[in-house]
Design an enzyme around this catalytic site. Structure first.
Site, mmCIF file in Angstrom:
data_model
loop_
_atom_site.group_PDB
_atom_site.id
_atom_site.type_symbol
_atom_site.label_atom_id
_atom_site.label_comp_id
_atom_site.label_asym_id
_atom_site.label_seq_id
_atom_site.Cartn_x
_atom_site.Cartn_y
_atom_site.Cartn_z
ATOM 1 C CB THR A 1 -0.904 -0.129 1.489
ATOM 2 O OG1 THR A 1 -1.915 -1.248 1.255
ATOM 3 C CG2 THR A 1 -1.783 1.247 1.366
ATOM 4 C CB SER A 20 2.040 -4.860 3.052
ATOM 5 O OG SER A 20 1.100 -4.178 3.750
ATOM 6 C CG LEU A 21 -2.991 -4.353 -0.751
ATOM 7 C CD1 LEU A 21 -4.085 -5.273 -0.389
ATOM 8 C CD2 LEU A 21 -3.602 -3.040 -1.167
ATOM 9 C CG ASP A 54 4.076 -6.062 10.982
ATOM 10 O OD1 ASP A 54 2.982 -5.244 11.125
ATOM 11 O OD2 ASP A 54 4.203 -6.803 9.923
ATOM 12 C CG HIS A 58 4.087 -3.347 7.918
ATOM 13 N ND1 HIS A 58 3.121 -4.608 8.290
ATOM 14 C CD2 HIS A 58 3.619 -2.781 7.059
ATOM 15 C CE1 HIS A 58 2.452 -4.591 7.196
ATOM 16 N NE2 HIS A 58 2.575 -3.505 6.270
#
Length: 295
Positions: free
Chosen positions: A32, A97-98, A220, A247
């Site tokens: 993202t 992530s995304l 994270d 993260h």
């Protein structure tokens, strides 16, 4: 740069991607608010032995689309369209992530296309705490757009980076980063964050057949251990590894992050070559748990 067309749930998209290197196919899916430039250190590390395809999905980089709402399935269709246009039949697949959520979705719906899967900072579903987090992001983005503030950029290092970042930075350097971040954010960060709100991979995990690395960040603050355990429990050939970062490991420790992913990819390539030659075993047989602090 190559561009390919694909139909999404809300209309057409023109997907831009980079193609670098030679060897077995490798597709990289960014997170993202960023774009394919996130993968430059990993691409540099493996392009001598993999054909690397790194697309921008909607809201990022050179990709353009209808401008409306997006789904995880839309992003997965864009990634697959880039792989198809680059003439990759079967490929290794890595996401952050995304991008990891998107990669898992693609691997579940097209298991015959994915040779191996590496998921960094992935999550199984957006639970109540994560929904609150992403809603907060959207509030900050709206406030920044309306008032010219940098609240979202100020939040990002706090959310994304682990102790090693804070040990080696100082107030002035962090303030410089906060000032620089708004100009680097993908224009569709808000649209992508709305996709974050909708994630639920749980019905799909059992359909993933590729040997899978569930790569966590030890610090994270966004993805908790229960999410990683859900991935491990749901994906048949999954194993676990951890990296000593937050993260945002690709930005916090680019070299260490690239080294961990490259080692997994090399292992899978060697195992495939051994299997093709009829040799028993091969390194890193899938399904064996592993806990390693990557640097």
């Amino acid at each position: 740069m190559p561009v390919t067309q694909v139909s999404l749930s809300g209309g057409p998209a023109a997907v831009s991607y980079d193609r670098t290197g030679t060897g077995p196919g490798l597709v990289l899916v960014h997170g993202t608010g960023t774009d394919r430039a996130q993968w430059q250190p990993l691409t540099a590390a493996v392009a001598d032995r993999f054909t690397v395809v790194a697309p921008d999905y909607s809201g990022s980089g050179g990709t353009t689309d209808h401008g409306g709402p997006l789904t995880v399935a839309d992003l997965a269709d864009e990634v697959l369209a880039a792989a198809d246009h680059a003439r990759l039949d079967r490929f290794h697949l890595v996401g952050h992530s995304l991008g990891a959520v998107t990669a898992a979705h693609l691997a579940a719906h097209h298991p015959d296309r994915v040779r191996s899967l590496a998921l960094h900072a992935c999550w199984a579903h957006t639970d109540t705490r994560m929904w609150a987090e992403f809603t907060h992001w959207l509030d900050l983005l709206r406030s920044d757009a309306a008032h010219g503030t940098t609240h979202f950029a100020r939040m990002l290092p706090l959310m994304a980076f682990g102790p090693r970042y804070w040990e080696r930075t100082d107030t002035a350097a962090n303030e410089d980063l906060v000032r620089a971040l708004p100009s680097t954010l993908a224009p569709g960060t808000d649209r992508q964050t709305k996709v974050d709100l909708s994630v639920d991979l749980r019905p799909l995990l059992g359909r993933i057949t590729a040997p899978t690395l569930v790569l966590a960040s030890a610090h994270d603050r966004l993805i908790d251990a229960a999410q990683q355990q859900a991935l491990l429990a749901g994906i048949p050939q999954a194993r676990y590894q951890a990296i000593d970062a937050g993260h945002g490991a690709p930005g916090e420790d680019p070299a260490g992050f690239a080294a961990v992913i490259a080692a997994f990819l090399d292992e899978r390539r060697t195992a495939e070559e051994a299997a093709g030659a009829g040799l028993p075993g091969g390194p890193g047989a899938p399904g064996k748990p592993s806990v390693t602090a990557g640097r």
